[in-house]
Structure formats: structure tokens, C-alpha cells
Enzyme design. Structure first.
Site, PDB file in Angstrom:
ATOM      1  N   ASP A 178       0.839  -1.200   0.000  1.00 60.89           N
ATOM      2  CA  ASP A 178       0.000   0.000   0.000  1.00 60.89           C
ATOM      3  C   ASP A 178       0.874   1.251   0.000  1.00 60.89           C
ATOM      4  OD1 ASP A 178      -1.991   1.841   0.240  1.00 60.89           O
ATOM      5  OD2 ASP A 178      -2.902   0.954   2.023  1.00 60.89           O
ATOM      6  N   LYS A 224      -5.585  -5.461   3.813  1.00 59.70           N
ATOM      7  CA  LYS A 224      -6.471  -4.289   3.693  1.00 59.70           C
ATOM      8  C   LYS A 224      -7.408  -4.452   2.503  1.00 59.70           C
ATOM      9  CE  LYS A 224      -6.067   0.567   2.354  1.00 59.70           C
ATOM     10  NZ  LYS A 224      -5.170   1.723   2.313  1.00 59.70           N
ATOM     11  N   HIS A 243     -10.609  -2.373   1.693  1.00 63.47           N
ATOM     12  CA  HIS A 243     -10.879  -1.008   1.200  1.00 63.47           C
ATOM     13  C   HIS A 243     -11.770  -0.962  -0.042  1.00 63.47           C
ATOM     14  CE1 HIS A 243      -9.099   3.315   1.560  1.00 63.47           C
ATOM     15  NE2 HIS A 243     -10.358   3.200   1.950  1.00 63.47           N
ATOM     16  N   SER A 283      -8.362   2.043   5.342  1.00 63.05           N
ATOM     17  CA  SER A 283      -6.959   2.362   5.613  1.00 63.05           C
ATOM     18  C   SER A 283      -6.647   2.353   7.103  1.00 63.05           C
ATOM     19  CB  SER A 283      -6.610   3.726   5.020  1.00 63.05           C
ATOM     20  OG  SER A 283      -6.665   3.675   3.620  1.00 63.05           O
ATOM     21  N   HIS A 337       1.434   2.156   4.084  1.00 60.98           N
ATOM     22  CA  HIS A 337       0.533   3.312   4.266  1.00 60.98           C
ATOM     23  C   HIS A 337       0.736   3.845   5.684  1.00 60.98           C
ATOM     24  CE1 HIS A 337      -3.229   5.553   4.643  1.00 60.98           C
ATOM     25  NE2 HIS A 337      -3.473   5.370   3.348  1.00 60.98           N
TER      26      HIS A 337
HETATM   27 MG    MG Z   1      -2.591   3.059  -1.433  1.00 58.66          MG
END
Ligand code: MG
Length: 469
Positions: A34, A128, A130, A153, A233
Site C-alpha cells: 500500500d 487491507k 478497502h 486504511s 501506508h
Molecule cells: Mg494506497
């Protein structure tokens, strides 16, 4: 005679080198980091981050140096990877989802997981998601048998996104216990919250643990593991044994930890003798979040990063591994994109995709296998983080029709004439020299083509899932 033929066929099936009948279909593992930048792997030129395990994948496999995601931000990019569509075609183009969002990936879309499950694969997602946190849009409704991970996130707070630190800081990195006190991000197993807040220090390792368990459980079958790590992230965290207290090394620490976990996963695949029948793909969902400095990555030679349609936002590092099939130590510099993964995987499994839902991806299996024939991806579209068409690549040329100004992506922004940027990516990968003035006809032609392709997508766009339609 017929009986003898059947006997021979049966004997061949039983004694064939793979010898597992239906389970000889290749396994797939997609590791999706990410916000990792183009320059954040040793095999993509990093001199500060050591990634020996991913570099080994490159030595034994193939680097893709023109590998594109379909959006410079998380949600649309993930939707594109799984469905083979530009995000606008499936209504997932308008920026990222938040804890209060009421939309998500429409379960009617045919994802990579749906496709492989229809072929009898065991399918899992660890990481993740999302693509919608409502039960109707979580992984198990989109083709996965099982899921563990965070629904959005790791800088988002359950349930209303309030009460979180404004920006990640060096102080937060110094105090790793903040991983369980500052961010109220949930960990979800299938559709239930099992940890709130999740201890962010350990998620990279726990996703990997689950992936290893899943592969061991399903080694006799064909499997698909989608491993979208929630790191790097922001906010950044690692387990204690991977921690360097100097905040200057925060991002380096996180990538090197991901690399170590990739090493553990690969050790499992090798130990179980699955190498000859498994494809592993390592890439990132969008470019680096440059504003966070030592908490963000590097786009290497590319211009800008996450959130922009310059190459730094959407060209990502990519390595594909498949010993005996993908040629070792090679590079592919042709344009290949995440939207190509679904039709490519369909080709690699000798299967056909449904024809009732138009997609944008192309079979790029010949680019993986290094074989002749097959089509090139001659054109590619660039959309802003909020889903507005902004660019097109055609061969070596890239046109960006950028509407400048702070509010250019806002819904009610005043329309402005876009500034035309024309780059020759074959000689100017850093997009430094605007050649628009020298090629006005080409600018007009590319601009018209960009609008034409976008108009078709707009006209035929399908709807995302909405909680209250
Ligand atoms: Mg990203």
C-alpha cells in the site's frame, strides 16, 4: 479400441508429472503493498532499502518496468485489480472509502477470486480490503472463501473517523505503543470485528501467518491468496524485532519487514514443492505518499507520487515469479496493468471469462511467459483520484490534460481550461519536458481519443453497491 484409449488416458492422468488431476491448475499469490513507490525495492534501484527476498523473486522471475495501476489512490486501484476494469466502469472511481461510506464493490462484478473459485480454487484475502466495509461488500461476497484484515486504511477510525491524530509524526514512530492507543482501526475476520483497535505493529506478520497456514491447508488443491498489506501506508508500524527507533528509518524499516515476511511466505512455497505450479506477483496499489517524507517512499526517477496522474502516482514496481514458466532474470518494459491481471489469469488457467460484463483488461500472459505473439497494450487511460479523466498514454506518448488549481478535483470546482502536457516517456520518464507546443496536432488527436475512450466507459458504466440505493 476406445476402451484402450481410455485406459491410456487414465494412466497418463495418474502418472503425469504433476499427477494431481484438477489441482494441477496453477496457484496464484498476489502481494499488494500500500503506497509503495517505484523506487522502493532493491531490484528497482533503491540504495537505502534492502529487499533481498523480493530481489530474489526478480532474479528468478521478471521485472515489469512499465506496470500501471488504474488510480493514484487505494480504493479505485484495488477495485481495478480485482475486476479487470477501469474504476469508472464499475462505479468505484470517486476517491477512497471512509468508515462512514455507504458504497462498495458490487458483488455482481466478476473478480479474480470469483473466477478462480468458479474453477474450484480455494481463495483467501488477508490484509487491507478497502472496497466496502459493509457485510454485503466484504471479501466473502466478492469471491473469497475467507478473510482477515482491516476494512479500510490504517489511518481511519471506526466508526466515524473521528478522534485520530491529524498526521503521523516522528513522535508516534518513537512510541510504538501508540499503535494500539491512537488509531481505532478494526481487524475483521470474515464479517466480524475481532480486534478493536487492531495492534498495527503485528498486522504484516499476522497476515503472512494466515497466508502460510492457508497455503499449507490447501497445498493439495489449487489456491489463490490475495495479500494486500496495509503497510507502508501511514501510520507506520513494525513488530519489536524489526524496529529501529530512529524515525529517519521508519519507512525503510517497514519495507524491510514486508520483505522479510515475503521471505517467510516464499520459504513455505518452496518447502511444500509448490514452486513449479505457483505464480507470485508483488506490486503496489499506487505511488508513494511523498508529503510524509521519512514516513513515505520514493518514486525513484518518476515525477511526483500518490494522488497524481504523473508516473510517480500510477507506475509501480512489479515483480512476477513462476519458475519454469516466467523466464528468470528478465525484464518486460511493455505497458502491463493491474486491469490485465484478471484476463491474464484466465488465460493461464485455460479458462474463459463471462461475456456479459465488459472489462478493460487484456490477456498479457505472453508478457509474463516471454513468448511471441499476443497483443500489446497500446493505450492506457489516467484518471484522477476522484475519477476524472486526465490523461492517455499511446505508445511512447503521454498526454495529461491537467486542470490546475487547488480545487481541480472538487465536485463544485469552477471549470477551467486544462493545461496540456505532452511527454515522450521513451526519452523522458521523469516527465520534465512538455512537448505540447511542438506537437499541437498530436495533442489534439490524443485529447480527442482520450475523451472518446472515456465517453464509452461513462456510457456503459455499471453501478457500485450502495447501502441505500
Ligand atoms: Mg494506497
Amino acid at each position: 479400441m476406445l476402451r484402450n484409449s481410455c485406459a491410456v488416458l487414465l494412466l497418463w492422468t495418474v502418472c503425469s508429472p504433476l499427477g494431481r488431476g484438477e489441482s494441477t491448475k496453477p496457484n496464484f499469490v498476489i502481494i499488494f503493498a500500500d503506497d509503495q513507490g517505484y523506487g522502493d525495492l532493491g531490484c528497482f534501484g533503491s540504495t537505502t532499502i534492502r529487499t533481498p527476498n523480493i530481489d530474489r523473486l526478480a532474479e528468478e522471475g521478471r521485472r515489469f518496468t512499465n506496470f500501471m495501476v488504474a488510480s493514484p489512490v487505494c480504493t479505485p486501484s484495488r477495485a481495478a485489480l480485482l475486476t479487470g476494469c477501469y474504476p469508472k466502469r464499475i462505479g468505484m472511481h470517486q476517491h477512497v472509502l471512509f468508515p462512514a461510506s455507504t458504497r462498495g464493490l458490487n458483488p455482481a462484478e466478476h473478480t479474480i477470486a470469483d473466477h478462480l473459485r468458479s474453477l474450484g480454487y480455494a481463495t483467501a484475502c488477508f490484509g487491507k480490503w478497502h472496497l466496502g466495509h459493509h457485510p454485503e461488500t466484504l471479501p466473502r461476497q466478492n469471491g473469497f472463501d475467507t478473510y482477515l484484515g482491516i476494512p479500510y486504511s490504517n489511518d481511519m477510525n471506526h466508526p466515524d473517523n473521528k478522534g485520530k491524530p491529524r498526521i503521523p509524526s516522528d513522535d508516534l514512530w518513537r512510541d510504538q505503543s501508540s499503535a494500539v492507543t491512537k488509531w481505532n482501526t478494526p481487524l475483521i475476520e470474515n464479517e466480524m470485528i475481532v480486534e478493536l483497535p487492531v495492534d498495527q505493529r503485528t498486522v504484516t506478520r499476522r497476515y503472512t501467518d494466515r497466508a502460510i497456514d492457508f497455503i499449507e491447508q490447501h497445498k493439495q488443491e489449487s489456491f489463490f491468496v490475495y495479500l494486500p498489506h496495509s503497510m507502508p501506508h501511514i501510520p507506520l508500524y513494525v513488530p519489536e524485532d524489526a524496529y529501529d527507533p530512529d524515525p529517519a528509518n521508519a519507512y525503510i524499516c517497514v519495507i524491510e519487514h514486508i520483505d522479510a515476511e515475503v521471505g517467510r511466505l516464499m520459504e513455505t512455497i518452496r518447502r511444500l514443492n509448490l514452486s513449479d505450479n505457483t505464480y507470485v506477483i508483488y506490486t503496489s496499489d499506487n505511488g508513494p505518499w511523498l508529503q510524509f517524507k521519512n514516513h513515505g517512499g520514493s518514486a525513484g526517477p518518476l515525477r511526483e507520487g500518490k494522488g497524481t496522474t504523473f508516473e510517480g502516482g500510477q507506475r509501480v514496481p512489479c515483480v512476477m515469479w513462476g519458475p519454469g514458466r516466467i523466464p528468470a532474470g528478465t525484464e518486460c518494459s511493455d505497458v502491463v496493468a493491474t486491469i490485465d491481471m484478471l484476463p491474464t489469469i484466465a488465460a493461464l488457467t485455460s479458462s474463459t471469462l463471462p461475456t456479459d460484463q465488459r472489462i478493460d483488461g487484456m490477456d498479457m500472459s505472453h508478457k509474463l511467459l516471454g513468448t511471441d505473439g499476443g497483443s500489446n497494450r497500446d493505450e492506457y487511460l489516467y484518471y484522477t483520484s476522484r475519477g476524472q479523466i486526465e490523461g492517455i498514454r499511446q505508445g511512447k506518448w503521454k498526454l495529461l490534460a491537467r486542470t490546475n488549481g487547488r480545487n481541480r478535483n472538487r465536485k463544485n470546482a469552477q471549470p477551467a481550461s486544462p493545461a496540456m502536457h505532452l511527454f515522450d516517456l521513451s526519452t523522458d520518464v521523469g516527465e520534465k519536458k512538455n512537448l505540447g507546443q511542438d506537437h499541437t496536432d498530436l495533442v489534439s488527436r490524443l485529447n480527442a481519443r482520450m475523451k472518446e475512450l472515456d465517453a464509452e466507459i461513462t456510457e456503459n458504466a455499471r453501478k457500485a453497491w450502495f447501502k441505500n440505493p
